[in-house]
Write an enzyme that holds these catalytic residues in place. Structure first.
Site, PDB file in Angstrom:
ATOM      1  N   LYS A  61      30.335  42.325  35.595  1.00 35.41           N
ATOM      2  CA  LYS A  61      29.514  41.090  34.848  1.00 35.41           C
ATOM      3  C   LYS A  61      28.035  41.269  34.777  1.00 35.41           C
ATOM      4  O   LYS A  61      27.286  40.355  35.566  1.00 35.41           O
ATOM      5  CB  LYS A  61      30.134  39.672  35.046  1.00 35.41           C
ATOM      6  CG  LYS A  61      31.449  39.799  34.897  1.00 35.41           C
ATOM      7  CD  LYS A  61      32.288  38.556  35.457  1.00 35.41           C
ATOM      8  CE  LYS A  61      33.827  38.407  35.190  1.00 35.41           C
ATOM      9  NZ  LYS A  61      34.451  37.332  35.841  1.00 35.41           N
TER      10      LYS A  61
ATOM     11  N   GLU B 200      45.443  44.503  40.800  1.00 36.45           N
ATOM     12  CA  GLU B 200      45.185  43.081  40.644  1.00 36.45           C
ATOM     13  C   GLU B 200      46.482  42.350  40.859  1.00 36.45           C
ATOM     14  O   GLU B 200      47.397  42.734  40.121  1.00 36.45           O
ATOM     15  CB  GLU B 200      44.703  42.686  39.187  1.00 36.45           C
ATOM     16  CG  GLU B 200      44.134  41.406  39.201  1.00 36.45           C
ATOM     17  CD  GLU B 200      43.514  41.033  37.886  1.00 36.45           C
ATOM     18  OE1 GLU B 200      42.399  41.716  37.375  1.00 36.45           O
ATOM     19  OE2 GLU B 200      44.351  40.307  37.085  1.00 36.45           O
TER      20      GLU B 200
ATOM     21  N   LYS C 201      44.903  46.244  35.952  1.00 32.82           N
ATOM     22  CA  LYS C 201      44.893  44.752  35.881  1.00 32.82           C
ATOM     23  C   LYS C 201      46.415  44.276  35.036  1.00 32.82           C
ATOM     24  O   LYS C 201      47.109  45.150  34.912  1.00 32.82           O
ATOM     25  CB  LYS C 201      43.817  44.298  34.788  1.00 32.82           C
ATOM     26  CG  LYS C 201      42.691  44.472  35.540  1.00 32.82           C
ATOM     27  CD  LYS C 201      41.614  43.880  34.693  1.00 32.82           C
ATOM     28  CE  LYS C 201      40.095  43.576  35.455  1.00 32.82           C
ATOM     29  NZ  LYS C 201      39.024  43.116  34.569  1.00 32.82           N
TER      30      LYS C 201
END
Lengths: 278, 278, 278, 278, 278, 278
Positions: B133, B195, B165
């Site tokens: 990010k 994840e 993910k």
């Protein structure tokens, strides 16, 4: 925003995030596999850059990705609203996701903050404008978000606007001399703006025909006096230390323009999530 | 950071801010005129990017600009301290000023915020790491600032790290299958991270030899249980909703790594001014 | 391989070979003239880069060129088989021909050689991997061909993998110190690989938790001993002087990975011809 | 080779190999640490690209790296000879090492193979020339190595030479028509070359004033007859299936030029090592 | 003109003219051979771009080339005068020669023609300005030459100035509406210019506060009336069909600005030769 | 002209003229608004670059712009004729207009002037050719326009043709030595051209087998003698001081080629207007 300009930048951002490929997704999905994903607001905000930027990120990564739904820039969304829905090859959508989100979150946040400033001064005939305190590489995007938020833009770069500051004045000995030197050299299509710290400087500005006078870090009282002295003979810009709390008081002094660095230099990303569907 | 990489980016940032020239300064100063300017801290912060980035901006604009003084990255400065002093041709220093400041303010801010997180968990053997990010176009700079702040980096792009993910898992039917597909395709130099949202998923990760388990948005209690179950057989990363207020509690659960998006996605620029001398 | 990355490179290759135009063909054919051409195998080989690279060369030169037929990567062809058939504007097909052939011949050759190595060790649970001894500018293509051939990739560049070599160790005084310094600085997503020349070094590697131990130019006997000593506590890579003749013996020692520079640094182009039809 | 051209390419090669930095070396060495390294021949070969390419790689990575010693292009070295010795910042030398080696090994190999061909035909007044079968992106380097080896260059790209091939002829109906169309369109500074497969085609070439006749895949006997028929009225180039074993026989036919694709399309890298000193 | 901007363009021009090298000069001169060359005026003209452009061409080709002598921009030279003298490696000087001459001849010619226009109107307080009718790729150079000639610049591109033309007005229904739409969107640092073809349009411009009124292709009489009507309330620009013969008459009408497309769109190169010395 | 090459250049030209957007038009027109515009000849001329360049400018700015009508290159138009008609999004058409016009006006002018020269010598078997005195950045376009006008091209850059000039000869001591050095180094596909100022030099050229002799600034009488002496043993090019008035006399001397710098270095733009329709 010109499409070719936007294209070139987004391509570079994709390259930064993707590198030579998405090791994970390329190992898991086949090339043809398609899916759908929604970008969903996790808080209320003013949308900026959905169709014009985030959607473009997906199209540039793979032009067969379809924009199923997109909220227009300048629309308020509430928590849970879908801002952008895309459908197409999963691998390319995953490759584009992060860049699209990083840009969209930032632009929505800038537009939302700009709107808050604009709303505070809505009773006054004053413009909220940005500065050159933008993120390097993102100026064209961030200044667009300011416009979506209802603000206006200050100059884009050192070549498309004139701003005579204290060290320019010091080098020339006087505002008058600085203005004269600049006026000789610039296109007639540009106004001349001068930063004034004192009342005396404001008066010198008026005498040499300055188009815009920037009152830099002046207290409210002096600012008000300056506005009255200028009396419409030049545009007046207030600058320095502007916050959401003092912006209305500044507007009340009668200035024409208030420039706010915080619109772009201190941005807390809007919360937007990406929901995936098979 | 590699010098040639840095150089290319900074050149583009300068071009964005300067356009075809500085209309104001080129009208006022002669080409040979020299001066000096100091970048001065207007608040306390941890320096990042002074010698390695801001100074380079000046050198790239004009290699005859001299770096008279510069504070080392990783040093705390207090209000009033000079972070960087430069001397040389005034016009080129003015052209470089804004880009240098915009970058430096951002990087110091990231380093400072990272250090605050790091300090909170100093008693624990845990790493504070960043995410993807980051601001598009600035990743290499921002991840550097995180390291200066005492944090570590997560992967730089989709090609130099693996993170499986939920939608990857959904597409494969199971974590095991996803891990197998990825393991076939990636260099042996990379670890595989998955994840996990539930305790069951953590157990599946352990069974198929996952190297790093990311506990995504788990409550503190489940997190603690997961850490105990894993018991050193994989690295454990906590992710999602980490703030300066809850980071210590998360560290206490025994995770190895805490990733914090806010290090880079929500940055309030440090206040740094530029003082000019003759 | 990411499409945008591939696109950029191929465009540069076309520019190198075409310059400002094909003087001969542009003098002879009119702009609209269409034709067909087949790329035909003149020897048996394993196809790599037909659809993903050679076909792209034609599409990038002129997107109206149609791919009439193309053999999937990873397929064995025999002498006389058509690997790729294209149809469209003759001038643009002639402009793309040489670049497409030069790339395809090289990639098929790499895939074929890789497959030969892989076949020799098929009984063993071992990976054949490449090195950084690739042709400058072609790494992403060549590493792809290695994967098509059944091999795996070592790191792509100095930033996405760690390999501590003798001069790194010498500079630090010990493997342990070198590993510690590196571990502080790198993302947790990366494994640490160390080059070991002696049995003593292997033991030091194990003590400081190295993830991958590269046995560099070791004789088969020492290699076997090292594998037994390591006993699964780290991945073991054999490197140096690997040939098609000794690769099986190396595999027999029980190493996990065998890296072969010759996969990419010494490539004899596969023979592929271009047959034209009116 | 023009310096600016070379510079741009090498910069791209360095970027490919370095990515955003050398994780290993940057963790271990401080920025200022200096050292020395020698590139040493591990087999005899003809040097090409030492001063002009490999040394430049180091200088482009960091201009403070000094070239302590370098063997001139066109010199034979024997096993153990130092080809290039560099001294400077260790991290940048390590970053440049692989690219420098990959290029140097390839170029020396091309020069050496070219020299072997040239030596075989030294008694004859014939040129050994290369083709467009070069590695994409490396043409300017590889054609330079051919010249160092004593060979000459064929055209560099489709725009700086004319070669009328069978499909051009087929499209025009005759060689004469093809030559006429081309002659109208090209600069007078270029010769016209035509590929002839048969004796009849050779005669048509002579009648329409072709400057260079390429005898394509002709047997030795026909080739000899063609040379005699042409009798100096055009340059004669032999092409197709030329090997180190048959090149002398081809030269004996009296052709002026022999083009050899294998000079560049099938290159086994020369063995060159890098020895490091403190 | 910003140095980095200039650098990038000149590098591209050199590449266009040099290609991969100077076949002739590189065959004849050794790398080290030095010489001297003078650029000599073969007619009188006003110098523009000698130190700032032509000298840079040589420096960019090879930074060891020395500028022995150079006439300042804005100086008149007579036939036989040396404008620029350079000394250094002959091959690089020959490589730079043509680009340097092509640029210098063009820029001197533009400056000279501009000066002729300026001289004709010296009695009047009027600016001679250029247009966007510049040579694609050379705008920044050509607009600089106009300034050297004593002229001023109109806007550089569509983003740094506003000019509302007839089709903009037609789309909005009225000048007033067009001006209002534009004013909302643009930075306050820019003036608004409107093209007026009739007296009625001039009046509408005044009513809605237009900053600059462009009188487009008006006859002298109407122009004079317009100037009187405007009476200092806006800047007045005369445009269309301006020649050296009618420029004085136009100036006499009292307009503030006269824009002349011919300054840049119809340029006969100044005659400048290059004399070489051993 | 190769399409990819053209594309890259035009994109840069558009960027130069548009900057980050068209402030005026983007404020006035909505994104979807469409219109039509005709490029109309305001004087008679020979068309060059209408379909191949100007139309491409519009397509590159926005590929949905349609080319409704376009006159073929090489056609004479008279005053009032439409050269190119386009239809599509108004904003993008306005953004492309100026670049398209600037290029088209220049190219038509070059083609028209070339045709005038060609017509003057139509009785003679002689080529009118251009020089390297082209506008930096536009060579490929301008040399194309010369071909459209019926002229031929001289070399495109220093790498695709050989021209031995006086300072090359001086450096070698003799033409013979210069020719020998060059012949060793260049591809056999290129002819060797030598600049001769005197009759003696012409004879030396013939003796050492020069392919093209350039008679530089010779008077007509000497030129005629030279042509007779050469008698077909080399191509003869006349160069220097060629004008529309003396070109026929030069042709009469029997030279094969006449090179005319003025074709490209002194171009008065053709007058072409843009008419807009709702």
């Amino acid at each position: 925003m010109d499409k070719n300009t936007i294209h070139r930048r987004i391509l570079a951002f994709l390259q930064e995030d993707i590198g030579r490929g998405d090791l994970t997704s390329e190992s898991i999905f086949t090339k043809g596999e398609v899916g759908r994903a929604n970008m969903v607001a996790r808080q209320p905000f003013l949308v900026a850059g959905a169709a014009s930027v985030a959607a473009e990120v997906f199209k540039i990564q793979n032009k067969t990705i379809e924009i199923v739904e997109v909220v227009s820039d300048g629309t308020w969304v509430k928590k849970g609203d879908t801002v952008l829905a895309v459908e197409g090859p999963v691998v390319d959508m995953l490759k584009a996701e992060r860049v699209a989100l990083n840009l969209l979150q930032r632009l929505c946040s800038i537009a939302t903050m700009t709107r808050r400033f604009v709303n505070r001064v809505v009773k006054y005939s004053v413009r909220i404008v940005d500065t050159r305190k933008t993120t390097p590489g993102l100026r064209v995007f961030e200044k667009y978000a300011v416009r979506v938020g209802g603000g206006s833009n200050h100059r884009f770069n050192l070549a498309d606007g004139v701003l005579i500051k204290d060290n320019h004045i010091a080098a020339c000995g006087s505002i008058t001399e600085a203005v004269n030197r600049v006026r000789q050299n610039i296109p007639h299509t540009l106004r001349i703006e001068v930063e004034a710290d004192t009342f005396a400087q404001v008066e010198e500005c008026l005498q040499c025909g300055v188009d815009i006078i920037m009152l830099d870090n002046m207290d409210l009282h002096t600012m008000e006096q300056a506005v009255q002295a200028i009396n419409g003979r030049a545009l007046v810009e207030a600058s320095g230390g502007v916050t959401i709390d003092n912006v209305e008081k500044i507007a009340k002094t009668g200035v024409d323009i208030i420039s706010v660095g915080a619109l772009t230099h201190s941005v807390e990303s809007c919360d937007i999530g990406m929901d995936w569907f098979g």
